[in-house]
Scaffold this motif. Sequence first.
Motif, PDB file in Angstrom:
ATOM      1  N   GLY A   1       3.996   7.656 -38.517  1.00 35.32           N
ATOM      2  CA  GLY A   1       4.479   6.542 -39.314  1.00 35.32           C
ATOM      3  C   GLY A   1       4.643   6.855 -40.788  1.00 35.32           C
ATOM      4  N   THR A   2       4.171   8.018 -41.245  1.00 36.65           N
ATOM      5  CA  THR A   2       4.303   8.425 -42.648  1.00 36.65           C
ATOM      6  C   THR A   2       5.534   9.317 -42.808  1.00 36.65           C
ATOM      7  OG1 THR A   2       1.906   8.356 -42.968  1.00 36.65           O
ATOM      8  CG2 THR A   2       3.201   9.600 -44.581  1.00 36.65           C
ATOM      9  N   GLU A   3       6.391   8.968 -43.749  1.00 35.45           N
ATOM     10  CA  GLU A   3       7.624   9.745 -43.927  1.00 35.45           C
ATOM     11  C   GLU A   3       7.312  11.148 -44.433  1.00 35.45           C
ATOM     12  OE1 GLU A   3      12.189   9.161 -45.468  1.00 35.45           O
ATOM     13  OE2 GLU A   3      10.749   7.511 -45.486  1.00 35.45           O
ATOM     14  N   LEU A   4       8.003  12.127 -43.860  1.00 30.19           N
ATOM     15  CA  LEU A   4       7.829  13.527 -44.238  1.00 30.19           C
ATOM     16  C   LEU A   4       8.838  13.914 -45.312  1.00 30.19           C
ATOM     17  CD1 LEU A   4       7.483  15.063 -40.653  1.00 30.19           C
ATOM     18  CD2 LEU A   4       5.633  14.691 -42.295  1.00 30.19           C
ATOM     19  N   ALA A   5       8.381  14.682 -46.289  1.00 29.99           N
ATOM     20  CA  ALA A   5       9.267  15.223 -47.323  1.00 29.99           C
ATOM     21  C   ALA A   5       9.722  16.607 -46.871  1.00 29.99           C
ATOM     22  CB  ALA A   5       8.542  15.306 -48.668  1.00 29.99           C
ATOM     23  N   LEU A   6      10.876  16.662 -46.221  1.00 29.90           N
ATOM     24  CA  LEU A   6      11.398  17.906 -45.663  1.00 29.90           C
ATOM     25  C   LEU A   6      12.599  18.383 -46.450  1.00 29.90           C
ATOM     26  CD1 LEU A   6      11.321  17.032 -41.838  1.00 29.90           C
ATOM     27  CD2 LEU A   6       9.567  18.220 -43.169  1.00 29.90           C
ATOM     28  N   THR A   7      12.707  19.699 -46.606  1.00 25.11           N
ATOM     29  CA  THR A   7      13.920  20.266 -47.173  1.00 25.11           C
ATOM     30  C   THR A   7      15.031  20.191 -46.122  1.00 25.11           C
ATOM     31  OG1 THR A   7      13.495  22.531 -46.420  1.00 25.11           O
ATOM     32  CG2 THR A   7      12.511  21.868 -48.532  1.00 25.11           C
ATOM     33  N   ILE A   8      16.248  20.521 -46.534  1.00 26.85           N
ATOM     34  CA  ILE A   8      17.388  20.489 -45.609  1.00 26.85           C
ATOM     35  C   ILE A   8      17.124  21.363 -44.391  1.00 26.85           C
ATOM     36  CG2 ILE A   8      19.824  21.094 -45.361  1.00 26.85           C
ATOM     37  CD1 ILE A   8      20.054  20.508 -48.412  1.00 26.85           C
ATOM     38  N   ARG A   9      16.692  22.591 -44.630  1.00 29.82           N
ATOM     39  CA  ARG A   9      16.473  23.525 -43.525  1.00 29.82           C
ATOM     40  C   ARG A   9      15.302  23.084 -42.651  1.00 29.82           C
ATOM     41  NH1 ARG A   9      21.171  26.401 -43.251  1.00 29.82           N
ATOM     42  NH2 ARG A   9      21.502  27.729 -45.068  1.00 29.82           N
ATOM     43  N   GLU A  10      14.238  22.588 -43.270  1.00 28.77           N
ATOM     44  CA  GLU A  10      13.092  22.137 -42.493  1.00 28.77           C
ATOM     45  C   GLU A  10      13.485  20.991 -41.562  1.00 28.77           C
ATOM     46  OE1 GLU A  10       9.848  23.258 -45.988  1.00 28.77           O
ATOM     47  OE2 GLU A  10      10.330  21.169 -45.552  1.00 28.77           O
ATOM     48  N   PHE A  11      14.292  20.066 -42.070  1.00 26.45           N
ATOM     49  CA  PHE A  11      14.740  18.946 -41.237  1.00 26.45           C
ATOM     50  C   PHE A  11      15.559  19.465 -40.053  1.00 26.45           C
ATOM     51  CE2 PHE A  11      17.547  15.642 -39.829  1.00 26.45           C
ATOM     52  CZ  PHE A  11      16.789  14.487 -39.889  1.00 26.45           C
ATOM     53  N   ASP A  12      16.517  20.352 -40.322  1.00 27.71           N
ATOM     54  CA  ASP A  12      17.368  20.873 -39.252  1.00 27.71           C
ATOM     55  C   ASP A  12      16.551  21.670 -38.239  1.00 27.71           C
ATOM     56  OD1 ASP A  12      19.571  19.734 -40.457  1.00 27.71           O
ATOM     57  OD2 ASP A  12      20.159  21.561 -41.506  1.00 27.71           O
ATOM     58  N   LEU A  13      15.562  22.411 -38.730  1.00 27.26           N
ATOM     59  CA  LEU A  13      14.712  23.198 -37.837  1.00 27.26           C
ATOM     60  C   LEU A  13      13.880  22.280 -36.944  1.00 27.26           C
ATOM     61  CD1 LEU A  13      13.699  26.012 -37.015  1.00 27.26           C
ATOM     62  CD2 LEU A  13      12.031  25.866 -38.886  1.00 27.26           C
ATOM     63  N   LEU A  14      13.288  21.242 -37.533  1.00 27.78           N
ATOM     64  CA  LEU A  14      12.499  20.309 -36.738  1.00 27.78           C
ATOM     65  C   LEU A  14      13.369  19.605 -35.698  1.00 27.78           C
ATOM     66  CD1 LEU A  14       9.867  18.856 -36.131  1.00 27.78           C
ATOM     67  CD2 LEU A  14      10.410  17.236 -37.972  1.00 27.78           C
ATOM     68  N   ALA A  15      14.576  19.194 -36.097  1.00 30.29           N
ATOM     69  CA  ALA A  15      15.481  18.545 -35.151  1.00 30.29           C
ATOM     70  C   ALA A  15      15.811  19.477 -33.983  1.00 30.29           C
ATOM     71  CB  ALA A  15      16.757  18.101 -35.863  1.00 30.29           C
ATOM     72  N   PHE A  16      16.016  20.747 -34.283  1.00 30.40           N
ATOM     73  CA  PHE A  16      16.344  21.709 -33.228  1.00 30.40           C
ATOM     74  C   PHE A  16      15.159  21.875 -32.279  1.00 30.40           C
ATOM     75  CE2 PHE A  16      17.364  25.833 -31.345  1.00 30.40           C
ATOM     76  CZ  PHE A  16      18.716  25.682 -31.086  1.00 30.40           C
ATOM     77  N   PHE A  17      13.951  21.961 -32.833  1.00 32.00           N
ATOM     78  CA  PHE A  17      12.768  22.056 -31.979  1.00 32.00           C
ATOM     79  C   PHE A  17      12.642  20.823 -31.080  1.00 32.00           C
ATOM     80  CE2 PHE A  17      10.604  25.150 -35.023  1.00 32.00           C
ATOM     81  CZ  PHE A  17      10.637  26.194 -34.113  1.00 32.00           C
ATOM     82  N   LEU A  18      12.836  19.643 -31.663  1.00 37.62           N
ATOM     83  CA  LEU A  18      12.687  18.418 -30.878  1.00 37.62           C
ATOM     84  C   LEU A  18      13.725  18.326 -29.769  1.00 37.62           C
ATOM     85  CD1 LEU A  18      11.909  15.799 -33.686  1.00 37.62           C
ATOM     86  CD2 LEU A  18      10.337  16.691 -31.968  1.00 37.62           C
ATOM     87  N   ARG A  19      14.887  18.910 -29.983  1.00 40.04           N
ATOM     88  CA  ARG A  19      15.942  18.871 -28.964  1.00 40.04           C
ATOM     89  C   ARG A  19      15.730  19.917 -27.877  1.00 40.04           C
ATOM     90  NH1 ARG A  19      19.846  17.902 -33.698  1.00 40.04           N
ATOM     91  NH2 ARG A  19      20.484  15.727 -33.439  1.00 40.04           N
ATOM     92  N   HIS A  20      14.808  20.847 -28.100  1.00 38.86           N
ATOM     93  CA  HIS A  20      14.585  21.917 -27.121  1.00 38.86           C
ATOM     94  C   HIS A  20      13.092  22.075 -26.828  1.00 38.86           C
ATOM     95  CE1 HIS A  20      18.522  22.822 -28.928  1.00 38.86           C
ATOM     96  NE2 HIS A  20      18.836  23.275 -27.740  1.00 38.86           N
TER      97      HIS A  20
END
Length: 253
Positions: free
Chosen positions: A144-163
């Motif tokens: 529930g706490t918003e994460l302060a992610l850089t552009i690459r960190e966000f894209d990397l996390l999204a890729f992990f969550l999708r796979h």
Amino acid sequence: MLVVDDDPTVAEVVAGYLLRAGFVVDRAADGPTAVARAAAVRPDLVVLDLMLPGLDGLEVCRRIRERGPVPVVMLTARGDQDDRILGLEVGADDYVTKPFSPRELVLRVESVLRRAGTPPPAGPWLRSGPLALDPAARRATHGGTELALTIREFDLLAFFLRHPGRVLGREELMRRVWGWEFGDLSTVTVHVRRLREKVEDDPARPQLISTVWGVGYRFDPPPGTPPADPVPAAAESTAHEAVAVQETVNPDA
């Protein structure tokens, strides 16, 4: 666009190429001036030399990023791998090693800006245990706490969550998240470490992003997490541009 370099020749060449590519360019020759310029008029991106008078590039990057997620492309000297890793750790989105091709630098800048300004495919939130990620709004939360992610960190996390549950090699991550066919694989290592510091309860003993030694990384959803929906391959495609060029900028010339 803010170009920060104390070498007037390098700064002039970089600014000239960016101007010809259609960008509005401001320049600074030292760390304090760069921080002040970025505070007065928030740039869309900063091209930042590592070695600067007054404040070095690492400190400039830290202070600029304290005010908001401004993309940063860092310029580093050849062979200074530790400095490149430090630059990524303080939030730089990409780096270019001197001597470098100005055309390559422009392509890197354009690639980072696309990632910063182009929304990903619209779709539902990605969820796994305490993690929730909204691809359209580029927002991610942990418990529930918003994460302060850089552009690459966000894209990397999204890729992990999708796979989830799949072992992903560093070469594959560099190709499919960064859009690079080649590059320093320590870039991936640094970003995974930074991401763990933000999403793991104990980064020293990661439970979500595991290392598969000799292969890569695997995202392990917590028990009870619903299976993820399959993602169309087209939704993950990343534009990649490459060009062979002859001219280089050499700070020792």
